[in-house]
Design an enzyme around this catalytic site. Sequence first.
Site, PDB file in Angstrom:
ATOM      1  NE  ARG A   1      -2.035  -0.475   3.955  1.00  0.00           N
ATOM      2  CZ  ARG A   1      -1.828   0.425   4.453  1.00  0.00           C
ATOM      3  NH1 ARG A   1      -3.146   1.381   4.238  1.00  0.00           N
ATOM      4  NH2 ARG A   1      -1.419   0.642   5.640  1.00  0.00           N
TER       5      ARG A   1
ATOM      6  NE  ARG B   1      -2.284  10.546   7.612  1.00  0.00           N
ATOM      7  CZ  ARG B   1      -1.442  10.331   8.504  1.00  0.00           C
ATOM      8  NH1 ARG B   1      -0.745  11.565   8.685  1.00  0.00           N
ATOM      9  NH2 ARG B   1      -1.133   9.342   9.291  1.00  0.00           N
TER      10      ARG B   1
ATOM     11  NE  ARG C   1      18.834  -5.110   2.700  1.00  0.00           N
ATOM     12  CZ  ARG C   1      19.890  -4.612   2.036  1.00  0.00           C
ATOM     13  NH1 ARG C   1      20.594  -5.698   1.552  1.00  0.00           N
ATOM     14  NH2 ARG C   1      20.305  -3.448   1.836  1.00  0.00           N
TER      15      ARG C   1
ATOM     16  NE  ARG D   1      15.405   5.842   9.846  1.00  0.00           N
ATOM     17  CZ  ARG D   1      14.466   5.494  10.874  1.00  0.00           C
ATOM     18  NH1 ARG D   1      13.021   5.725  10.713  1.00  0.00           N
ATOM     19  NH2 ARG D   1      14.884   4.378  11.696  1.00  0.00           N
TER      20      ARG D   1
ATOM     21  CD  GLU E   1      18.501   4.546  11.036  1.00  0.00           C
ATOM     22  OE1 GLU E   1      18.045   4.571  12.242  1.00  0.00           O
ATOM     23  OE2 GLU E   1      17.772   4.062  10.167  1.00  0.00           O
TER      24      GLU E   1
ATOM     25  CE1 TYR F   1      10.028  -3.980  12.431  1.00  0.00           C
ATOM     26  CE2 TYR F   1       7.631  -3.540  12.227  1.00  0.00           C
ATOM     27  CZ  TYR F   1       8.985  -3.124  12.623  1.00  0.00           C
ATOM     28  OH  TYR F   1       9.014  -1.851  13.250  1.00  0.00           O
TER      29      TYR F   1
ATOM     30  CG  ASP G   1       5.265  -1.636  14.910  1.00  0.00           C
ATOM     31  OD1 ASP G   1       6.430  -1.367  14.834  1.00  0.00           O
ATOM     32  OD2 ASP G   1       4.412  -1.038  14.200  1.00  0.00           O
TER      33      ASP G   1
HETATM   34  P1  FAD Z   1      14.969  -8.217  20.322  1.00  0.00           P
HETATM   35  O1  FAD Z   1      14.711  -6.939  20.975  1.00  0.00           O
HETATM   36  O2  FAD Z   1      15.769  -8.403  19.166  1.00  0.00           O
HETATM   37  O3  FAD Z   1      15.300  -8.940  21.414  1.00  0.00           O
HETATM   38  C1  FAD Z   1      15.753 -10.383  21.373  1.00  0.00           C
HETATM   39  C2  FAD Z   1      17.156 -10.582  22.244  1.00  0.00           C
HETATM   40  O4  FAD Z   1      17.678 -12.020  22.327  1.00  0.00           O
HETATM   41  C3  FAD Z   1      18.374  -9.720  21.968  1.00  0.00           C
HETATM   42  O5  FAD Z   1      18.851  -8.940  22.783  1.00  0.00           O
HETATM   43  C4  FAD Z   1      19.434 -10.542  21.512  1.00  0.00           C
HETATM   44  O6  FAD Z   1      20.689 -10.138  21.631  1.00  0.00           O
HETATM   45  C5  FAD Z   1      18.743 -12.048  22.305  1.00  0.00           C
HETATM   46  N1  FAD Z   1      19.667 -13.116  22.042  1.00  0.00           N
HETATM   47  C6  FAD Z   1      19.445 -13.783  20.612  1.00  0.00           C
HETATM   48  N2  FAD Z   1      19.961 -15.078  20.690  1.00  0.00           N
HETATM   49  C7  FAD Z   1      20.418 -15.243  21.873  1.00  0.00           C
HETATM   50  C8  FAD Z   1      21.206 -16.267  22.358  1.00  0.00           C
HETATM   51  N3  FAD Z   1      21.437 -17.451  21.516  1.00  0.00           N
HETATM   52  N4  FAD Z   1      21.383 -16.327  23.918  1.00  0.00           N
HETATM   53  C9  FAD Z   1      21.176 -15.359  24.226  1.00  0.00           C
HETATM   54  N5  FAD Z   1      20.425 -14.157  24.137  1.00  0.00           N
HETATM   55  C10 FAD Z   1      20.013 -14.223  22.563  1.00  0.00           C
HETATM   56  N6  FAD Z   1       8.812  -1.032  16.816  1.00  0.00           N
HETATM   57  C11 FAD Z   1       7.767  -0.152  17.181  1.00  0.00           C
HETATM   58  O7  FAD Z   1       6.856  -0.387  18.013  1.00  0.00           O
HETATM   59  N7  FAD Z   1       8.304   1.185  16.783  1.00  0.00           N
HETATM   60  C12 FAD Z   1       9.474   1.550  16.414  1.00  0.00           C
HETATM   61  O8  FAD Z   1       9.666   2.927  15.804  1.00  0.00           O
HETATM   62  C13 FAD Z   1      10.180   0.725  15.896  1.00  0.00           C
HETATM   63  N8  FAD Z   1      11.445   0.656  15.346  1.00  0.00           N
HETATM   64  C14 FAD Z   1      12.267  -0.052  14.946  1.00  0.00           C
HETATM   65  C15 FAD Z   1      13.708   0.076  14.294  1.00  0.00           C
HETATM   66  C16 FAD Z   1      14.444  -0.833  13.922  1.00  0.00           C
HETATM   67  C17 FAD Z   1      15.540  -0.390  13.201  1.00  0.00           C
HETATM   68  C18 FAD Z   1      14.216  -2.233  14.298  1.00  0.00           C
HETATM   69  C19 FAD Z   1      15.105  -3.315  13.874  1.00  0.00           C
HETATM   70  C20 FAD Z   1      12.771  -2.819  14.840  1.00  0.00           C
HETATM   71  C21 FAD Z   1      11.797  -1.548  15.266  1.00  0.00           C
HETATM   72  N9  FAD Z   1      10.728  -1.800  15.992  1.00  0.00           N
HETATM   73  C22 FAD Z   1      10.069  -0.877  16.354  1.00  0.00           C
HETATM   74  C23 FAD Z   1      10.531  -3.256  16.399  1.00  0.00           C
HETATM   75  C24 FAD Z   1      11.111  -3.382  17.696  1.00  0.00           C
HETATM   76  O9  FAD Z   1      12.534  -3.479  18.031  1.00  0.00           O
HETATM   77  C25 FAD Z   1      10.632  -4.914  18.100  1.00  0.00           C
HETATM   78  O10 FAD Z   1       9.266  -5.149  18.360  1.00  0.00           O
HETATM   79  C26 FAD Z   1      11.426  -5.542  19.489  1.00  0.00           C
HETATM   80  O11 FAD Z   1      12.469  -5.282  19.738  1.00  0.00           O
HETATM   81  C27 FAD Z   1      11.177  -7.057  19.541  1.00  0.00           C
HETATM   82  O12 FAD Z   1      11.509  -7.332  20.764  1.00  0.00           O
HETATM   83  P2  FAD Z   1      12.123  -9.084  20.760  1.00  0.00           P
HETATM   84  O13 FAD Z   1      12.030  -9.269  22.224  1.00  0.00           O
HETATM   85  O14 FAD Z   1      11.319 -10.069  19.907  1.00  0.00           O
HETATM   86  O15 FAD Z   1      13.511  -8.954  20.191  1.00  0.00           O
END
Ligand code: FAD
Length: 370
Positions: free
Chosen positions: A174, A178, A251, A283, A303, A351, A353
Site C-alpha cells: 500500500r 492522506r 537485512r 536516514r 543509518e 517484523y 512492532d
Molecule cells: P529483540 O529486541 O531483538 O530481543 C531479542 C534478544 O535476544 C536480543 O537482545 C538478543 O541479543 C537476544 N538473543 C538472541 N539470541 C540469543 C542467544 N542465543 N542467547 C542469548 N540471547 C540471545 N517497533 C515499534 O513499535 N516502533 C518503532 O519505531 C520501531 N522501530 C524499529 C526500528 C528498527 C531498526 C528495528 C529493527 C525494529 C524496530 N521496532 C519498532 C521493532 C522492535 O525493535 C521490536 O518490536 C522489539 O525489539 C522486539 O523485541 P524482541 O524481544 O522480540 O526482540
Amino acid sequence: MKQYDYIIVGAGLYGSVFAHEAAQQGKRCLVVEKRDHIGGNCYTRRMNDINVHWYGAHIFHTSDERVWQYMQQFCQFNHYVNSPIANYRGTLYNLPFNMNTFCKLWPDVITPDDARRRIAEQQAEYASIAEPRNLEEQGMKLGGRDIYERLVKGYSEKQWGMPATEIPAFVLRRLPLRFTFDNNYFNDPHQGIPIGGYTQIFERLLDGIEVRLGEDFLTKKEEYLAMADKVLYTGPLDAWFGYKLGKLEFRTVRFDHQLMEGVENFQGNAVFNYTDAAVPYTRIIEHKHFEFGKQPDTVVSYEYSEQWHEGSEPYYPINNDRNNALAEQYKALATEEKNVSFGGRLAEYKYYDMDKVVAEVLNHPWLNNK
Ligand code: FAD
C-alpha cells in the site's frame, strides 16, 4: 526439582515482559542474554545526557488500550509525534504523504481535490499494469511518477540493496496517501517516547530477576536445558536448530553514531529520510528531538541498510517465498520441541512492532495457565 521454572533466552522486550509476568506469578526465572546489556533492540544508551536509540529509532505507538495502560507501570511517555522529513536532492518534503507533501511536489496544488486530480492523472499512466511485477511498477501504479521517483524509488533501493525493478512488488502493498495537512506518521491514538529512554523500562521489568549478560544460550544449550522446566526462546529460529535446513535471510542496518559537541541542533527534527539513491545512508536520526532536548551537544546516527551476514545483527526478515517456506519448515520443527516456546521477532521470523510484542506476551499460554 529443577533450579528454575523458566529460562528466558533474550532480554529484549519479549523476554523481559515474559520474565516480569512470570516472576509476578511466583515463578523462578533466569534470563540469559548474549549482549552486554538488557533491552534488545529497544536499548537506549546515554551519551552527553542524550538518550541514543542504539539499534535504530524506536517510537512507541499503539491502538491497544490494554498495552498502553500496561506500559504506564514502567515509564512515562512524552507527547512526541513522529513526523519524518524526506530530503530528495536538497528539497525537503513532509512524510507521510499528505497535503504538505503534495503542495511541495506540485506548487499549483492547493486543495485536496487538486491533489487527488494530479495523483489520478499520474496513476492513469500506469493503469494498464494489472499485476505489477516489481516495486517500480507497483510504486508507479500506486503513487504515480513524481511520488514514486522522488520519495519511494531511491529509498527502497537502498533498503533492499537492489534496483527497484528487481525488488518484488509485495514489499510495497500500500502507499497511504492522506488528503489532510497532517504530518503525524502513525494513526494510533497513543504515541510517545519514554521520558529518560527505553532502558529504564527494562531495568524495571527485570528488577529482582536473575539476568546473565554476555552469555550465548546456544553454546551451553544442554547445560541450561537441564536447569529449568521450560525455556522461552527469543533468539533466531534457525539458530536453535543449528541452521540444519538452511539460513533465514535478513537485512541489517549499520548505525554510525556521531557525538557532535557544541552543535545544539543539527537538523531540527528527529527523523530525516534520504530518498535519493546517490546518498549512501537511508536516514539520519537526531536523538535529542525525541525528548525535546535542550542539551548543548547533539548525537546523530547515520543509518546504512546492508545485507545481513553472520556476525551482523539480523533486523528485517526478508519475507520472500524461499524464506517464508523455510521459516514454515522450522516452525513445524519447533512444535515438536517439548517445553520450549518460541516468541518475538527473531524466533517467529516476522517484523513486530513493540506494542504487538507486549500484547502477544500478555496472551502467552504459559502465563495464562494454558
Ligand atoms: P529483540 O529486541 O531483538 O530481543 C531479542 C534478544 O535476544 C536480543 O537482545 C538478543 O541479543 C537476544 N538473543 C538472541 N539470541 C540469543 C542467544 N542465543 N542467547 C542469548 N540471547 C540471545 N517497533 C515499534 O513499535 N516502533 C518503532 O519505531 C520501531 N522501530 C524499529 C526500528 C528498527 C531498526 C528495528 C529493527 C525494529 C524496530 N521496532 C519498532 C521493532 C522492535 O525493535 C521490536 O518490536 C522489539 O525489539 C522486539 O523485541 P524482541 O524481544 O522480540 O526482540
